[in-house]
Design an enzyme around this catalytic site. Structure first.
Site, short mmCIF file in Angstrom:
data_model
loop_
_atom_site.label_atom_id
_atom_site.label_comp_id
_atom_site.label_asym_id
_atom_site.label_seq_id
_atom_site.Cartn_x
_atom_site.Cartn_y
_atom_site.Cartn_z
N HIS A 88 15.93 87.70 42.20
CA HIS A 88 16.59 87.09 43.35
C HIS A 88 17.63 87.98 44.01
O HIS A 88 18.38 87.49 44.86
CB HIS A 88 17.30 85.79 42.91
CG HIS A 88 16.39 84.63 42.74
ND1 HIS A 88 15.94 83.86 43.78
CD2 HIS A 88 15.82 84.11 41.62
CE1 HIS A 88 15.14 82.89 43.31
NE2 HIS A 88 15.06 83.04 42.01
N LYS B 2 27.66 78.68 53.27
CA LYS B 2 26.95 79.34 52.16
C LYS B 2 28.01 79.83 51.18
O LYS B 2 29.20 79.73 51.44
CB LYS B 2 26.10 80.51 52.66
CG LYS B 2 26.83 81.52 53.51
CD LYS B 2 25.89 82.62 54.01
CE LYS B 2 24.96 82.11 55.08
NZ LYS B 2 23.55 82.34 54.77
N ARG B 3 27.56 80.35 50.06
CA ARG B 3 28.49 80.92 49.09
C ARG B 3 29.32 82.01 49.77
O ARG B 3 28.84 82.73 50.62
CB ARG B 3 27.70 81.49 47.91
CG ARG B 3 28.51 81.91 46.71
CD ARG B 3 27.61 82.03 45.48
NE ARG B 3 26.41 82.79 45.76
CZ ARG B 3 26.28 84.10 45.56
NH1 ARG B 3 27.29 84.81 45.10
NH2 ARG B 3 25.14 84.71 45.81
N LYS C 251 27.70 88.56 52.59
CA LYS C 251 27.27 87.52 53.53
C LYS C 251 28.09 87.58 54.83
O LYS C 251 27.76 86.94 55.81
CB LYS C 251 27.36 86.14 52.88
CG LYS C 251 26.37 85.97 51.72
CD LYS C 251 26.49 84.60 51.05
CE LYS C 251 25.60 84.47 49.82
NZ LYS C 251 24.17 84.35 50.14
N THR D 137 17.96 80.51 52.09
CA THR D 137 17.24 79.25 52.34
C THR D 137 18.01 78.39 53.33
O THR D 137 17.42 77.53 53.97
CB THR D 137 17.01 78.46 51.03
OG1 THR D 137 18.25 78.31 50.33
CG2 THR D 137 15.98 79.16 50.15
N LYS E 242 16.77 75.74 56.45
CA LYS E 242 17.25 74.36 56.65
C LYS E 242 17.77 74.18 58.08
O LYS E 242 17.52 73.15 58.72
CB LYS E 242 18.34 74.04 55.62
CG LYS E 242 17.82 73.98 54.19
CD LYS E 242 18.94 74.12 53.17
CE LYS E 242 18.36 74.41 51.79
NZ LYS E 242 19.36 74.90 50.83
#
Length: 799
Positions: A347, A535-536, A541, A643, A647
């Site tokens: 991952h 998100k985290r 990110k 993901t 969504k």
């Protein structure tokens, strides 16, 4: 009991009185939730039993999905939906003066995960059951999930997440199926009939007690099982510890998700958790198989064991231990079975996430497992030597044990028959960069399975208004066959459909605005662009890129009174790992910026910044349907898949993103005119890492916008900052901006201008939205699971 609302009401009232010993008029919302949950579990128990019997009778090959995380969220609503009884329940409760939504909101999120990894596992379980595939999950029943996040003075504060405080109505404790797990001790070797045998002696024993939860497929023909293990003291206590110490250490194994591992004590606990999960799960799988087949020689023909990332990779040596020490097999037979039973999903491309365990921790805690890993390593290195004689550096780089460390990703690749990435780009990076040497040895093992999400939760449940609009347009086939969402594409060019789509989005924005006001006390403009990054919180990110751009917009609005923007509400939601201090400074920065902007009457009609604390599945279900813009701005090559991007897309938001992870496949699906792409490519990023040449100072000195916002991190612009943001400033300039925030700033700002221009053309924007929804069916986890089932696990539906 759910055939009609009158029958439902009668059973509900009777059961409530029996369970809680009080009249309906005296009952609380929690009493009502417990009653309804028990009714649903009782209702599906027959199907649950029949699923297991059908699987045994037809001798179906089964998959067992091992994951350290399962981010389930709330289950009542999705279970009612999958059973097809939501309407009856809603009407019956309404007659009794109860709102089903109130009952649903009283359920605690089963927060047994940190982010995408755990949510993916939950989506996969839903798809396995909905596709009538024999597949079960194995995880840990953490007493506390990740943590409850509170924002105090702009800082993240972690509180224990107590999802089990009122029990878990969905679980069934099965103490008779407990498995004994052994730690510490030593290994005795002896000869038995000329064969060298090994026994793990003087160990510290822990009991893994299973709690089974039903996984209800859509249409409810199949009810699979999620088995969560709880660590409890064994009957025989170790002699070298006092009883209370042993009890505390045992219960700690299943107390918290991801204990802090900055010190050896935390590392030992994490490794304990990982072995506890796999030893209990393998023990359970083997016991079930033995009961049906008597021996384990054809285990791989009847069972597929999938490890979700490296956390459960000890399943490889544990299965070897069972086959060697308990079944008495030869090494070659045991290795053949193991390497044809276990498959592995990678991952990440982040080196810090590719687990490595120090030998000085691993060997004493798991002495027999270490012996087996050492033997696997010896044999593998011998094979490499035969294939690449004299290439010591290659062998050193590929070894499972080297430089005092056990490398879990290496063990995973060597000991499994399939290694998959989770997006096309990610899989290519694994093959040609991260795992290049292994790909050259095992090319047949590597494959791609692009992630997916369960459209039943993230569209059908989370966005009922949009689901109804879709069904009115194309019928309801898409619920079972999400690829048929493509039938919606012509409606993107239908003016009346676009109008209805816009109305649905606006309703959801109004609802989210209410939630924002309830949670923060801030009033946001419901007609503004809802620009969302949830998100985290991690540096790659790049929430920081978003923040610096908002600071730039604010500066320009303050300095140039003739400048204006389409009203924009920037919405963030994120948890930072408790020990990740840099990420926690970013959270403080977002909140400091929010205070400054939201309190400035000169700009706050055009610009608002919202940080929604305690981001979780149930909150996500409110956010995704309301979003206009989906921020997917990770440094290219760093996000394996994502993901959240799927969504948002499924709910009609438009992606603003880099060429990273599954963003690339979304681009391929919708076309470049229906997505906003910017920034460095993965290859450009890799070139910088390999060849150097990036100098953050050049962007700082040559772009006035960048210099101004970076300086504002430390020059008193934030009155409450003190020196809180110096680490962020240093990361950009002193540490040369590892994730290329400054390099991509100009391209990001230009992409945001394109977003605003597109949004001003309302009709065109809604057309883009409809096209995104139409193409989202490919990103359903049903498609992903069908690929796993046929290509990797070789399992078939139970008819």
């Amino acid at each position: 009991m759910f055939s009609n609302k009158e029958e439902f009401k009668a059973v509900f009232l009777k059961k409530l009185e029996m369970m809680h010993g009080k009249r309906f008029e005296e009952s609380t919302i929690r009493d009502q939730y417990q009653t309804l949950g028990n009714m649903v579990r009782e209702y599906i128990s027959k199907n649950w039993i029949q699923t297991n019997e059908r699987s045994r009778a037809n001798n179906h090959k089964k998959v067992y999905y091992l994951s350290i995380e399962f981010l389930l969220g709330r289950l009542l609503g999705s279970n009612l939906l999958n059973l097809g009884i939501r309407e009856v329940v809603e009407e019956g409760l309404h007659d009794l003066g109860i709102h089903l939504q109130d009952i649903e909101e009283s359920e605690a999120d089963a927060g047994l995960g940190n982010g995408g990894l755990g949510r993916l596992a939950a989506c996969f379980l839903d798809s396995l059951a909905s596709l009538n595939l024999p597949g079960h999950g194995y995880g840990i029943r953490y007493k506390h999930g990740l943590f409850d996040q509170k924002i105090v003075d702009g800082f993240q504060v972690e509180l224990p997440e107590q999802w089990l405080r009122h029990g878990n109505v969905w679980e069934v404790r099965k103490e008779d199926l407990a498995v004994e797990v052994n730690f510490w001790g030593k290994v005795d070797a002896s000869y038995d009939g000329g064969r060298l045998t090994f026994r793990h002696v003087d160990s510290e024993k822990v009991m893994a007690v299973p709690y089974d939860m039903p996984v209800i497929g859509y249409g409810a023909k199949t009810v699979n099982t999620l088995r969560l293990w709880s660590a409890e003291p064994a009957k025989t206590f170790p002699t070298n510890k006092n009883v209370m110490q042993y009890k505390r250490e045992t219960e700690a194994i299943s107390e918290f998700l991801y204990p802090d591992d900055t010190h050896d004590e935390g590392k030992i606990l994490r490794l304990k958790q990982q072995y506890f999960l796999v030893a209990a799960s393998i023990g359970s799988i083997v016991r079930t198989h033995r009961r049906q087949h008597g021996h384990l020689y054809q285990l791989h023909e009847h069972v597929a064991i999938h490890v979700n990332d490296t956390h459960p990779v000890l399943a490889i040596p544990e299965l070897m231990r069972v086959l060697l020490d308990e079944e008495g097999m030869s090494w070659d037979d045991a290795w053949h079975i193991t390497t044809n039973t276990i498959s592995y999903t990678n991952h990440t491309t982040l080196s810090e996430a590719l687990e490595k365990w120090p030998i000085h921790i691993f060997q004493p805690l798991l002495p027999r497992i270490y012996m087996i890993v050492e033997e696997i390593n010896e044999r593998f290195c011998r094979e490499l030597w035969n294939r690449y004689p004299g290439q010591w550096k290659r062998i050193e780089e590929m070894a499972i044990i080297a430089h005092g460390l056990v490398k879990m990703a290496h063990l995973a690749i060597v000991g499994s028959y399939s290694v998959n990435g989770v997006a096309k780009l990610h899989s290519e990076i694994l093959k040609y960069r991260e795992m290049k040497l292994f790909y050259e040895v095992f090319p047949q093992k590597f494959n791609n399975k692009t992630n997916g999400i369960t459209h039943r939760r993230w569209l059908l449940k989370a966005n009922q208004e949009l689901s109804l609009l879709i069904t009115q347009a194309i019928g309801d086939r898409w619920i079972k066959n999400p690829e048929t969402l493509l039938d919606l594409k012509p409606y993107a060019f239908d003016a009346s459909f676009r109008q209805e789509l816009g109305n649905v989005k606006q309703k959801r924005k109004v609802l989210l605005a209410k939630r924002i006001y309830q949670q923060t006390g801030i009033v946001v403009d419901e007609s503004s662009i809802f620009d969302v990054q949830v998100k985290r919180l991690h540096a790659y990110k790049r929430q920081l890129l978003n923040v610096l751009h908002i600071m730039y917009l604010y500066n320009r609005l303050k300095e140039d009174t003739s400048f204006s923007i389409y009203p924009r509400t920037f919405i963030f939601g994120a948890k930072a790992s408790p020990g990740y201090y840099y990420a926690k400074r970013i959270i403080k920065l977002i909140n400091s910026l929010a205070d400054k902007i939201n309190g400035d009457p000169q700009t706050n009609e055009q610009l608002k910044v919202i940080f929604l604390e305690n981001y979780r599945v149930s909150l996500a279900e409110e956010i995704f349907p309301a979003a206009d813009v989906s921020e997917q701005i990770s440094t290219a090559s760093k996000e394996a898949s994502g993901t959240g991007n799927m969504k948002f897309m499924m709910n009609g938001a438009i992606t603003l993103g880099t060429l990273d992870g599954a963003n690339i496949e979304i681009l391929e699906a919708v076309g470049k005119e229906n997505i906003f792409i910017f920034g460095l490519t993965a290859q450009e990023v890799l070139d910088y890492y390999q060849n150097g040449g990036y100098r953050a100072h050049e962007y700082y000195h040559h772009d006035r916008r960048i210099k101004q916002v970076v300086d504002q991190l430390v020059n008193g612009f934030f009155r409450d900052a003190h020196d809180h943001f110096e680490p962020i400033y240093d990361s950009l300039l002193m540490q040369n901006d590892e994730y290329f925030v400054l390099r991509d700033f100009a391209a990001y700002a230009e992409a945001q201008e394109r977003v605003e221009a597109a949004y001003r053309n309302r009709d065109r924007w809604l057309q883009m939205s409809a096209i995104n929804i139409a193409h989202s069916g490919y990103f359903s986890s049903d498609r992903t699971i069908q690929e796993y089932a046929s290509d990797i696990w070789k399992i078939k539906p139970m008819l």
